[in-house]
Design an enzyme around this catalytic site. Structure first.
Site, mmCIF file in Angstrom:
data_model
loop_
_atom_site.group_PDB
_atom_site.id
_atom_site.type_symbol
_atom_site.label_atom_id
_atom_site.label_comp_id
_atom_site.label_asym_id
_atom_site.label_seq_id
_atom_site.Cartn_x
_atom_site.Cartn_y
_atom_site.Cartn_z
ATOM 1 N N ASN A 144 0.871 -1.175 0.000
ATOM 2 C CA ASN A 144 0.000 0.000 0.000
ATOM 3 C C ASN A 144 0.907 1.223 0.000
ATOM 4 O O ASN A 144 1.458 1.579 1.033
ATOM 5 C CB ASN A 144 -0.893 -0.042 1.250
ATOM 6 C CG ASN A 144 -1.738 1.208 1.403
ATOM 7 O OD1 ASN A 144 -1.807 2.037 0.494
ATOM 8 N ND2 ASN A 144 -2.377 1.351 2.562
ATOM 9 N N HIS B 56 -9.589 1.221 4.611
ATOM 10 C CA HIS B 56 -8.347 1.422 5.364
ATOM 11 C C HIS B 56 -8.616 2.413 6.499
ATOM 12 O O HIS B 56 -9.402 3.352 6.334
ATOM 13 C CB HIS B 56 -7.258 1.958 4.424
ATOM 14 C CG HIS B 56 -5.909 1.964 5.069
ATOM 15 N ND1 HIS B 56 -5.531 2.923 5.973
ATOM 16 C CD2 HIS B 56 -4.872 1.094 4.976
ATOM 17 C CE1 HIS B 56 -4.303 2.647 6.403
ATOM 18 N NE2 HIS B 56 -3.883 1.542 5.811
ATOM 19 N N LYS C 282 0.181 4.235 -0.365
ATOM 20 C CA LYS C 282 -0.468 5.431 0.184
ATOM 21 C C LYS C 282 -0.206 6.636 -0.733
ATOM 22 O O LYS C 282 -0.074 6.459 -1.938
ATOM 23 C CB LYS C 282 -0.014 5.674 1.624
ATOM 24 C CG LYS C 282 -0.171 4.400 2.481
ATOM 25 C CD LYS C 282 -0.062 4.624 3.945
ATOM 26 C CE LYS C 282 -0.238 3.288 4.671
ATOM 27 N NZ LYS C 282 -0.229 3.408 6.108
ATOM 28 N N GLU D 256 -5.682 -4.740 10.475
ATOM 29 C CA GLU D 256 -4.649 -3.731 10.660
ATOM 30 C C GLU D 256 -4.917 -2.945 11.945
ATOM 31 O O GLU D 256 -5.705 -1.986 11.931
ATOM 32 C CB GLU D 256 -4.647 -2.754 9.481
ATOM 33 C CG GLU D 256 -4.345 -3.395 8.146
ATOM 34 C CD GLU D 256 -3.736 -2.390 7.180
ATOM 35 O OE1 GLU D 256 -2.628 -2.631 6.731
ATOM 36 O OE2 GLU D 256 -4.372 -1.360 6.910
ATOM 37 N N GLY E 290 2.226 2.420 10.619
ATOM 38 C CA GLY E 290 3.179 3.521 10.451
ATOM 39 C C GLY E 290 3.880 3.930 11.733
ATOM 40 O O GLY E 290 4.532 4.971 11.788
HETATM 41 P P1 PGA Z 1 2.622 0.368 7.573
HETATM 42 O O1 PGA Z 1 1.202 0.569 6.875
HETATM 43 O O2 PGA Z 1 3.200 -0.912 7.049
HETATM 44 O O3 PGA Z 1 3.416 1.579 7.147
HETATM 45 O O4 PGA Z 1 2.387 0.323 9.034
HETATM 46 C C1 PGA Z 1 0.342 -0.530 6.679
HETATM 47 C C2 PGA Z 1 -0.951 -0.043 6.112
HETATM 48 O O5 PGA Z 1 -1.417 1.021 6.521
HETATM 49 O O6 PGA Z 1 -1.556 -0.709 5.250
#
Ligand code: PGA
Length: 252
Positions: free
Chosen positions: A10, A98, A12, A168, A174
């Site tokens: 992802n 999400h 983003k 998640e 993050g």
């Molecule tokens: P991350 O994000 O791996 O940066 O924690 C995962 C996500 O939000 O799908």
């Protein structure tokens, strides 16, 4: 039943054209050099890069998805993108629900369900995201919150083929703070058992449930070794080809 591991990136809101192209090309090179990979690989670039990425990964086996879609097929929805438009660009998946969409855009379970149903109607697979906040976890509500989100967000007509669930935990996204394999497995097992009740044993056994939240090359192996973890939805670590590839190499 053996479930094929899905390693999904992802991206983003990251990447200008040159970055996206370089990342997609590097992954495609890795994939083209691998015969019979033990996993399915998916990248979900920002909308602006989808077309270029579809071209860059053509023939590599890497699939491309959107990070969101609107619930309607078309119409007066300024700034939005429909599932049919994603499909038209060559996407095969759409992420829906999400936590960043739920927070930034006020999406609730009903919105997410409608989006997932649009994705299925357009011929895409839906990746339906659920997860608890830290406050909810600390209050002992983790399983309840995820159960409610799962039932509220699951599209009508969900099958193991067209729907993927992504657990998640919001506090792990993050933050560099990953759920322990045991914490993740506990929620994944609950999800699977809810799916049994809702869709039957056969579908529940075959449906993939991904973990997302600071998954990286260091922790992926242990997470992916859990019985009910069938892949990852990876944010930060999906922006570097070598890291994302290393996560994929951690598949059992
Ligand atoms: P991350 O994000 O791996 O940066 O924690 C995962 C996500 O939000 O799908």
């Amino acid at each position: 039943m053996a479930r094929r591991i899905l390693i999904a990136g992802n991206w983003k809101m990251n990447g200008l054209q040159s970055d996206g192209l370089a990342l997609a090309s590097a992954l495609a090179t890795h994939m083209r050099g691998t015969s019979d990979p033990a996993f399915e690989m998916l990248v979900c670039p920002p909308f602006t890069l989808i077309s270029k990425v579809v071209d860059a990964v053509a023939g590599s086996g890497i699939q491309v998805g959107g990070q969101d879609c609107h619930a309607a097929e078309k119409g007066a929805h300024t700034g939005d993108t429909s599932a049919w438009m994603l499909k038209d660009l060559g996407c095969t998946y759409a992420i829906v629900g999400h936590s960043e969409r739920r927070t930034d855009h006020g999406e609730n379970d009903a919105t997410v369900k409608a989006k997932a149903e649009a994705a299925l109607a357009a011929g895409l697979r839906a990746i339906v995201c659920i997860g608890e906040t830290l406050e909810e976890r600390d209050a002992g509500k983790t399983l309840d919150v995820n159960r409610t989100q799962l039932h509220g967000s699951l599209p009508a007509g969900a099958t193991a083929e067209n729907t993927v669930i992504a657990y998640e935990p919001v506090w792990a996204i993050g933050t560099g703070r990953t759920a322990t394999p045991e914490q993740a497995q506990e929620v994944h097992a609950m999800i699977r058992s809810e799916l049994v009740g809702k869709l039957g044993q056969g579908v529940a056994d075959a449906m993939r449930v991904l973990y997302g939240g600071s998954m990286n090359p260091k922790n992926a192996k242990e997470l992916l070794a859990q019985q009910d973890i069938d892949g990852g939805l990876i944010g930060g670590a999906s922006l570097k080809a070598d890291d994302f590839w290393a996560v994929a190499q951690s598949c059992p």
